[in-house]
Write a protein that holds these residues in place. Sequence first.
Motif, PDB file in Angstrom:
ATOM      1  N   UNK A 197       0.843  -1.207   0.000  1.00 25.12           N
ATOM      2  CA  UNK A 197       0.000   0.000   0.000  1.00 25.12           C
ATOM      3  C   UNK A 197       0.873   1.250   0.000  1.00 25.12           C
ATOM      4  N   UNK A 198       1.931   1.221   0.770  1.00 19.72           N
ATOM      5  CA  UNK A 198       2.813   2.386   0.812  1.00 19.72           C
ATOM      6  C   UNK A 198       3.457   2.650  -0.543  1.00 19.72           C
ATOM      7  N   UNK A 199       3.786   1.582  -1.223  1.00 17.38           N
ATOM      8  CA  UNK A 199       4.366   1.774  -2.548  1.00 17.38           C
ATOM      9  C   UNK A 199       3.380   2.466  -3.473  1.00 17.38           C
ATOM     10  N   UNK A 200       2.135   1.993  -3.468  1.00 20.28           N
ATOM     11  CA  UNK A 200       1.099   2.643  -4.271  1.00 20.28           C
ATOM     12  C   UNK A 200       0.931   4.089  -3.846  1.00 20.28           C
ATOM     13  N   UNK A 201       0.927   4.272  -2.541  1.00 22.48           N
ATOM     14  CA  UNK A 201       0.745   5.621  -1.986  1.00 22.48           C
ATOM     15  C   UNK A 201       1.837   6.568  -2.480  1.00 22.48           C
ATOM     16  N   UNK A 202       3.065   6.082  -2.408  1.00 25.05           N
ATOM     17  CA  UNK A 202       4.184   6.932  -2.822  1.00 25.05           C
ATOM     18  C   UNK A 202       4.087   7.240  -4.308  1.00 25.05           C
ATOM     19  N   UNK A 203       3.652   6.258  -5.095  1.00 30.34           N
ATOM     20  CA  UNK A 203       3.475   6.491  -6.521  1.00 30.34           C
ATOM     21  C   UNK A 203       2.489   7.626  -6.760  1.00 30.34           C
ATOM     22  N   UNK A 204       1.346   7.556  -6.102  1.00 34.04           N
ATOM     23  CA  UNK A 204       0.334   8.582  -6.333  1.00 34.04           C
ATOM     24  C   UNK A 204       0.758   9.933  -5.780  1.00 34.04           C
ATOM     25  N   UNK A 205       1.511   9.898  -4.686  1.00 32.31           N
ATOM     26  CA  UNK A 205       1.992  11.171  -4.136  1.00 32.31           C
ATOM     27  C   UNK A 205       2.935  11.862  -5.112  1.00 32.31           C
ATOM     28  N   UNK A 206       3.744  11.058  -5.779  1.00 38.73           N
ATOM     29  CA  UNK A 206       4.690  11.632  -6.733  1.00 38.73           C
ATOM     30  C   UNK A 206       3.954  12.168  -7.958  1.00 38.73           C
ATOM     31  N   UNK A 207       2.957  11.408  -8.394  1.00 35.30           N
ATOM     32  CA  UNK A 207       2.245  11.778  -9.617  1.00 35.30           C
ATOM     33  C   UNK A 207       1.364  13.009  -9.410  1.00 35.30           C
ATOM     34  N   UNK A 208       0.800  13.136  -8.224  1.00 35.96           N
ATOM     35  CA  UNK A 208      -0.167  14.206  -7.975  1.00 35.96           C
ATOM     36  C   UNK A 208       0.474  15.591  -8.089  1.00 35.96           C
ATOM     37  N   UNK A 209      -0.238  16.469  -8.753  1.00 33.78           N
ATOM     38  CA  UNK A 209       0.171  17.870  -8.770  1.00 33.78           C
ATOM     39  C   UNK A 209      -0.857  18.624  -7.937  1.00 33.78           C
ATOM     40  N   UNK A 210      -0.483  19.033  -6.773  1.00 35.25           N
ATOM     41  CA  UNK A 210      -1.436  19.708  -5.892  1.00 35.25           C
ATOM     42  C   UNK A 210      -1.463  21.216  -6.123  1.00 35.25           C
ATOM     43  N   UNK A 211      -0.495  21.701  -6.893  1.00 34.97           N
ATOM     44  CA  UNK A 211      -0.356  23.140  -7.030  1.00 34.97           C
ATOM     45  C   UNK A 211      -1.336  23.717  -8.055  1.00 34.97           C
ATOM     46  N   UNK A 212      -2.543  23.225  -8.056  1.00 38.28           N
ATOM     47  CA  UNK A 212      -3.572  23.745  -8.960  1.00 38.28           C
ATOM     48  C   UNK A 212      -4.035  25.093  -8.435  1.00 38.28           C
ATOM     49  N   UNK A 213      -4.030  26.096  -9.291  1.00 31.66           N
ATOM     50  CA  UNK A 213      -4.370  27.435  -8.817  1.00 31.66           C
ATOM     51  C   UNK A 213      -5.881  27.602  -8.739  1.00 31.66           C
ATOM     52  N   UNK A 214      -6.257  28.551  -7.908  1.00 30.33           N
ATOM     53  CA  UNK A 214      -7.662  28.920  -7.786  1.00 30.33           C
ATOM     54  C   UNK A 214      -7.995  29.861  -8.943  1.00 30.33           C
ATOM     55  N   UNK A 215      -8.856  29.403  -9.829  1.00 24.84           N
ATOM     56  CA  UNK A 215      -9.147  30.215 -11.006  1.00 24.84           C
ATOM     57  C   UNK A 215     -10.062  31.375 -10.658  1.00 24.84           C
ATOM     58  N   UNK A 231      -5.174  10.305  -2.259  1.00 26.51           N
ATOM     59  CA  UNK A 231      -4.380  10.704  -3.413  1.00 26.51           C
ATOM     60  C   UNK A 231      -4.992  10.212  -4.720  1.00 26.51           C
ATOM     61  N   UNK A 232      -5.657   9.048  -4.663  1.00 22.40           N
ATOM     62  CA  UNK A 232      -6.341   8.547  -5.855  1.00 22.40           C
ATOM     63  C   UNK A 232      -7.405   9.526  -6.305  1.00 22.40           C
ATOM     64  N   UNK A 233      -8.153  10.056  -5.330  1.00 26.17           N
ATOM     65  CA  UNK A 233      -9.240  10.987  -5.655  1.00 26.17           C
ATOM     66  C   UNK A 233      -8.675  12.310  -6.157  1.00 26.17           C
ATOM     67  N   UNK A 234      -7.610  12.769  -5.508  1.00 24.06           N
ATOM     68  CA  UNK A 234      -7.063  14.090  -5.827  1.00 24.06           C
ATOM     69  C   UNK A 234      -6.339  14.100  -7.178  1.00 24.06           C
ATOM     70  N   UNK A 235      -5.681  12.993  -7.516  1.00 24.43           N
ATOM     71  CA  UNK A 235      -4.861  12.952  -8.723  1.00 24.43           C
ATOM     72  C   UNK A 235      -5.683  13.140  -9.990  1.00 24.43           C
ATOM     73  N   UNK A 236      -5.211  14.006 -10.853  1.00 24.01           N
ATOM     74  CA  UNK A 236      -5.775  14.072 -12.194  1.00 24.01           C
ATOM     75  C   UNK A 236      -4.618  13.885 -13.149  1.00 24.01           C
ATOM     76  N   UNK A 237      -4.594  12.748 -13.793  1.00 18.83           N
ATOM     77  CA  UNK A 237      -3.509  12.502 -14.735  1.00 18.83           C
ATOM     78  C   UNK A 237      -3.985  13.001 -16.092  1.00 18.83           C
ATOM     79  N   UNK A 238      -4.150  14.307 -16.201  1.00 25.92           N
ATOM     80  CA  UNK A 238      -4.553  14.861 -17.486  1.00 25.92           C
ATOM     81  C   UNK A 238      -3.318  15.377 -18.193  1.00 25.92           C
TER      82      UNK A 238
END
Lengths: 152, 185
Positions: free
Chosen positions: A24-42, B29-36
């Motif tokens: 689970x941690x491996x999956x978690x780390x994968x998604x943490x790396x992939x996620x871009x949280x810096x989405x701006x408020x439009x 993180x699954x919910x938050x992620x958008x792989x667009x």
Amino acid sequence: MSKFQKKQAKTKQQVPTAAMPDIIFMLLIFFMVVTVLREVELQVRVDFTRADNIEKIEQKRLVSYVYIGPEILGGGRYGDTRVQIDDALIDDIYAIRRLMYDKLMEEPRLIVSLRVDQLSEMGIVSDVQQELREAGTLRINYSTLRGDQAPM
Amino acid sequence: MQLKKRSREVAEVPQAGMADIAFLLLIFFLVVTTIDVDTGIGMQLPPPPDPDQEPPPIRERNLMNILVNARGQILINEERASLPEVRQLVIDFVDNANRAQDPNLSEDPRQAIVSIKTDRQTPYETYIDMLDEVIGAYRQLRDEASMREFGITYRQYQARVSREDNIIREMYPQNISLAEPDPGT
């Protein structure tokens, strides 16, 4: 005899769960790396237009976004067309020059992605482009959807 | 002494809940992620004009002027055109040397310049539609050249060679000039 049998049955039924957190941690780390949280408020509305001859931007880290569209006033109302960079609306269009120049110094291979509302007029888009030229950020990208893609 | 030893044995971190915590984080993180993937039309802007230097002279036949007004009407070299025609017109213009060899169209694909000019009131959508057609024309030309030379599509060719070695790109450079829009009315 009976005692011995009982013990064996007990050990057989246990599923080893010790490694589960690791998986689970491996999956978690994968998604943490992939996620871009810096989405701006439009603060402006951006409805993308469509085009067919488009390309993908592979290196997302090089991209800086400029949003152009009508300002969102709330309650379903929209104001004048404004320019937004990062989290701020730009009041003085000549400020873009310095902003973009600073970004270019940080990342020389900068790509500026113009996310423009489809109903915006070319005047403001062109003004922004002139500023980008002055700043030296010459690689741009007009963000569009693919022609057959469903609207976001 | 024996009591102390026993208490030390109990002090184990409970591992059973760890998977649950990790699961919760994973689901977040699954919910938050958008792989667009960002898609769009890539362009290279020209460097800012140098006031001391005159722009290089361009022969008129090598320049294709496309004007798009606020109502989406198109004027190509002073003649009216409709959007679906644009692609063929651009292809004829750019690849004139290998096609009709019309003395009024470009001398060579490398010298051909397509200039797109809009009004300030022209909607962005109309402009992008126009740009899309012009880029589509170039893509078609490059595809044809790649098929002719190497028997593969341009996309496949592009994946095989580096940017510097790309001779198709050299053959058909995408010279698109974005003119400053007219103030309009």
